[in-house]
Design a protein around this motif. Sequence first.
Motif, PDB file in Angstrom:
ATOM      1  N   VAL A   1       0.850  -1.196   0.000  1.00 33.92           N
ATOM      2  CA  VAL A   1       0.000   0.000   0.000  1.00 33.92           C
ATOM      3  C   VAL A   1       0.883   1.242   0.000  1.00 33.92           C
ATOM      4  N   ALA A   2       0.611   2.163  -0.949  1.00 35.43           N
ATOM      5  CA  ALA A   2       1.428   3.365  -1.089  1.00 35.43           C
ATOM      6  C   ALA A   2       0.674   4.641  -0.757  1.00 35.43           C
ATOM      7  N   GLU A   3      -0.654   4.600  -0.704  1.00 34.14           N
ATOM      8  CA  GLU A   3      -1.433   5.818  -0.471  1.00 34.14           C
ATOM      9  C   GLU A   3      -2.645   5.493   0.390  1.00 34.14           C
ATOM     10  N   VAL A   4      -2.833   6.268   1.464  1.00 29.29           N
ATOM     11  CA  VAL A   4      -3.945   6.067   2.391  1.00 29.29           C
ATOM     12  C   VAL A   4      -4.540   7.426   2.732  1.00 29.29           C
ATOM     13  N   HIS A   5      -5.864   7.554   2.565  1.00 29.36           N
ATOM     14  CA  HIS A   5      -6.608   8.757   2.945  1.00 29.36           C
ATOM     15  C   HIS A   5      -7.617   8.358   4.014  1.00 29.36           C
ATOM     16  N   LEU A   6      -7.552   9.012   5.135  1.00 27.06           N
ATOM     17  CA  LEU A   6      -8.495   8.773   6.229  1.00 27.06           C
ATOM     18  C   LEU A   6      -9.109  10.113   6.621  1.00 27.06           C
ATOM     19  N   GLU A   7     -10.406  10.268   6.367  1.00 25.26           N
ATOM     20  CA  GLU A   7     -11.082  11.531   6.664  1.00 25.26           C
ATOM     21  C   GLU A   7     -12.388  11.263   7.406  1.00 25.26           C
ATOM     22  N   ARG A   8     -12.477  11.803   8.597  1.00 23.31           N
ATOM     23  CA  ARG A   8     -13.671  11.677   9.436  1.00 23.31           C
ATOM     24  C   ARG A   8     -14.069  10.208   9.639  1.00 23.31           C
ATOM     25  N   VAL A   9     -13.115   9.406   9.990  1.00 19.53           N
ATOM     26  CA  VAL A   9     -13.370   7.997  10.279  1.00 19.53           C
ATOM     27  C   VAL A   9     -12.905   7.702  11.701  1.00 19.53           C
ATOM     28  N   GLN A  10     -13.431   6.623  12.237  1.00 15.37           N
ATOM     29  CA  GLN A  10     -13.107   6.241  13.603  1.00 15.37           C
ATOM     30  C   GLN A  10     -11.808   5.439  13.607  1.00 15.37           C
ATOM     31  N   VAL A  11     -10.705   6.135  13.798  1.00 16.20           N
ATOM     32  CA  VAL A  11      -9.395   5.503  13.828  1.00 16.20           C
ATOM     33  C   VAL A  11      -8.549   6.198  14.895  1.00 16.20           C
ATOM     34  N   SER A  12      -7.727   5.429  15.564  1.00 19.78           N
ATOM     35  CA  SER A  12      -6.893   5.949  16.641  1.00 19.78           C
ATOM     36  C   SER A  12      -5.448   5.513  16.408  1.00 19.78           C
ATOM     37  N   ASP A  13      -4.641   5.644  17.429  1.00 17.09           N
ATOM     38  CA  ASP A  13      -3.238   5.231  17.319  1.00 17.09           C
ATOM     39  C   ASP A  13      -3.106   3.744  17.035  1.00 17.09           C
ATOM     40  N   VAL A  14      -4.084   2.951  17.434  1.00 11.65           N
ATOM     41  CA  VAL A  14      -4.036   1.511  17.148  1.00 11.65           C
ATOM     42  C   VAL A  14      -4.050   1.270  15.642  1.00 11.65           C
ATOM     43  N   GLY A  15      -4.931   1.982  14.964  1.00 14.92           N
ATOM     44  CA  GLY A  15      -4.984   1.839  13.515  1.00 14.92           C
ATOM     45  C   GLY A  15      -3.729   2.369  12.840  1.00 14.92           C
ATOM     46  N   LEU A  16      -3.184   3.493  13.340  1.00 17.28           N
ATOM     47  CA  LEU A  16      -1.971   4.039  12.747  1.00 17.28           C
ATOM     48  C   LEU A  16      -0.768   3.122  12.969  1.00 17.28           C
TER      49      LEU A  16
ATOM     50  N   GLU B   1       5.930   0.568   2.329  1.00 15.45           N
ATOM     51  CA  GLU B   1       5.956   1.268   1.040  1.00 15.45           C
ATOM     52  C   GLU B   1       5.078   2.514   1.029  1.00 15.45           C
ATOM     53  N   LEU B   2       4.524   2.892   2.159  1.00 17.58           N
ATOM     54  CA  LEU B   2       3.605   4.024   2.217  1.00 17.58           C
ATOM     55  C   LEU B   2       4.322   5.319   1.820  1.00 17.58           C
ATOM     56  N   GLU B   3       3.710   6.064   0.870  1.00 16.47           N
ATOM     57  CA  GLU B   3       4.288   7.311   0.389  1.00 16.47           C
ATOM     58  C   GLU B   3       3.384   8.514   0.632  1.00 16.47           C
ATOM     59  N   ILE B   4       2.077   8.306   0.658  1.00 18.02           N
ATOM     60  CA  ILE B   4       1.120   9.405   0.819  1.00 18.02           C
ATOM     61  C   ILE B   4       0.171   9.064   1.957  1.00 18.02           C
ATOM     62  N   LEU B   5       0.051   9.971   2.930  1.00 14.44           N
ATOM     63  CA  LEU B   5      -0.827   9.754   4.074  1.00 14.44           C
ATOM     64  C   LEU B   5      -1.595  11.028   4.357  1.00 14.44           C
ATOM     65  N   HIS B   6      -2.943  10.900   4.387  1.00 12.75           N
ATOM     66  CA  HIS B   6      -3.826  12.007   4.731  1.00 12.75           C
ATOM     67  C   HIS B   6      -4.596  11.627   5.992  1.00 12.75           C
ATOM     68  N   LEU B   7      -4.443  12.427   7.027  1.00  8.43           N
ATOM     69  CA  LEU B   7      -5.205  12.261   8.268  1.00  8.43           C
ATOM     70  C   LEU B   7      -6.020  13.533   8.479  1.00  8.43           C
ATOM     71  N   VAL B   8      -7.306  13.484   8.156  1.00  9.68           N
ATOM     72  CA  VAL B   8      -8.155  14.665   8.196  1.00  9.68           C
ATOM     73  C   VAL B   8      -9.258  14.450   9.221  1.00  9.68           C
ATOM     74  N   LYS B   9      -9.232  15.267  10.248  1.00 11.28           N
ATOM     75  CA  LYS B   9     -10.265  15.273  11.289  1.00 11.28           C
ATOM     76  C   LYS B   9     -10.449  13.883  11.894  1.00 11.28           C
ATOM     77  N   THR B  10      -9.333  13.363  12.362  1.00 10.82           N
ATOM     78  CA  THR B  10      -9.315  12.106  13.123  1.00 10.82           C
ATOM     79  C   THR B  10      -8.791  12.446  14.519  1.00 10.82           C
ATOM     80  N   PRO B  11      -9.638  12.947  15.398  1.00  8.27           N
ATOM     81  CA  PRO B  11      -9.163  13.491  16.686  1.00  8.27           C
ATOM     82  C   PRO B  11      -8.550  12.469  17.611  1.00  8.27           C
ATOM     83  N   ASP B  12      -8.768  11.183  17.375  1.00 11.97           N
ATOM     84  CA  ASP B  12      -8.209  10.166  18.268  1.00 11.97           C
ATOM     85  C   ASP B  12      -6.749   9.835  17.951  1.00 11.97           C
TER      86      ASP B  12
END
Length: 596
Positions: free
Chosen positions: A334-349, A357-368
């Motif tokens: 996986v090279a690109e991941v977008h997470l926006e307004r989803v229920q994810v915390s440090d466990v998921g990260l 191989e991750l190159e692009i990461l978007h974390l938008v409004k994931t307060p946890d």
Amino acid sequence: MFPLATSFVLILQSSHCLHAEDWSPDFKVLHLLNFSRCPISIINPRPPATTNLSSPILPTNVASRQQTTCTYMGQSASTASATRRSRTTKSTADPFPIQPPAARLTDTDSSDCTFDLPDECLACIFQSLPPADRKRCSLVCHRWLKVEGQSRHRLSLDAQSDLHPFLPSILSRFDSVTKLSLKCDRRSASVGDDALVLISLRCTNLTRLKLRACRQITNAGIEAFSNNCRSLKKLSCGSCTFGARGLNAVLDNCPGLEELSVKRLRGITTVATPIGPGVAAKSMRVICLKELYNGQCFGPLIIGSESLKTLKLFRCSGDWDRILPSMAGTATGVAEVHLERVQVSDVGLKGLSLCAELEILHLVKTPDCTNAGLVAVAERCRRLRKLHMDGCRANRIGDEGLIAVAKNCPELQELLLVGINPTRLSLGMLAESCVKMERLALCGSDTVGDVEISCIAAKCVALKRLCIKNCPVSDHGMEALAGGCPNLVKVKVKKCPAVTFECAHWLRAIRGSLAVNLDTGEGEAQRRHHDNGGNLGNGGGGEQEENIEIALASGATSSSSGIRSASIRSRLCLSTGRNLVACRLRRWASTNSRDN
């Protein structure tokens, strides 16, 4: 026959058009065709003898054109002919001499040299034309209509219910379509299962299908379509009513499916019916899920897609802390991941950090998500190139996480921070370690001031674009950009009241190639004063008017719809006034010339 080299300029002057001197750019087909083996004959214009669909009508016949006086570039016909003959005599190297009007063929010669051009070459020309020109070409004759239809691979249809009776004729003409889009108005009834089945029977080579607001298509229609179109590679559906049953049929019957995009699929309800993995999981590369009430039902597909490269989740409910670690264990590429307004915390990260191989990461409004999750990603995903984070001003990500990114991600090229408060320490380390950083955006950061901007100006050598929004920055910080960031080409400053227009003009004058876009918010008040009839002509009116113009130029990008509408209205008023004055002046000038 004219022998060709590797490159040849083909000027196609067919019988449907006017003569060369009467053509407009819309009716000229001028292309560079590359041929390495086969020669091709030069095509000269020859008018048809009859007027039918295969030989369209000329505006005027050749005989009447020769008798009347015509002009060519401001010259008479005889003058233009003599000019062309003299040019041909002087330049004997011209392989495409233009025939003078006297040498044109008469109506008695009905041959059409465009038939010497193979259909494949004609199709190649059509594929390089804009859509409007392709439509014009399809109206020339039956042959061009056929070739244009057979060479069209993309087709977009208004999928209302009354389209169904016309589908057979449409699909007969466009029998080579591989990418089909069916879009319907949300307030209208769409085509149903019968139309989709007909499409699957006539377009067996279909590779891409897009469905928008086709509410009359059910699971049965999707199942029948997937049975007939097994070469499908991309499926995009939004605001439809079918559900997990239809999607599972596609995943089971289309082994080459590479991209799946689902948005607001109403057939997916609270009942968690698993979707996938199916035979398509082996080839699946892109999964995009938007606004799904029960998005975690796609968990089996996400976990089972071993070749997954891009995962985008936007406003999808579900426990993603359980799915992301399982996905990282199977889809290691996986090279690109977008997470926006989803229920994810440090466990998921932390589970996502297994994707080296991750190159692009978007974390938008994931307060946890906190510094701990970002540190885990930075330490294992060392190829990170783009990082976008919107912390919602939760202050859970700060210097600790950014310092870890600076130490472990030297390939970082783009960094966007919204609602995150970095300090000079973390920004300085990012500037020193990430020497390839070209784009930086700092929005809604209370800790980014003149000291931080001066640090960026001194250390970010490769920076090309800088965006500062709603930060406590003043003219002093902006002045540091005059001597720093040698590769900087654009600076955008928005909602920073301490930055003045005088500083923007000064910075633009010092660095002539630098584009400075400034919107302080004060221009809106002045613009309203201008719209309400305020007097800008007394006491420095020129300066105020200039400020309004700058605010108008940058106000179009404002996130507020009210500001956009006011800006557009002001522009329309100004441009309309100029147009009326110019139109009136032209009328006066033409009247005076006629009187004289």
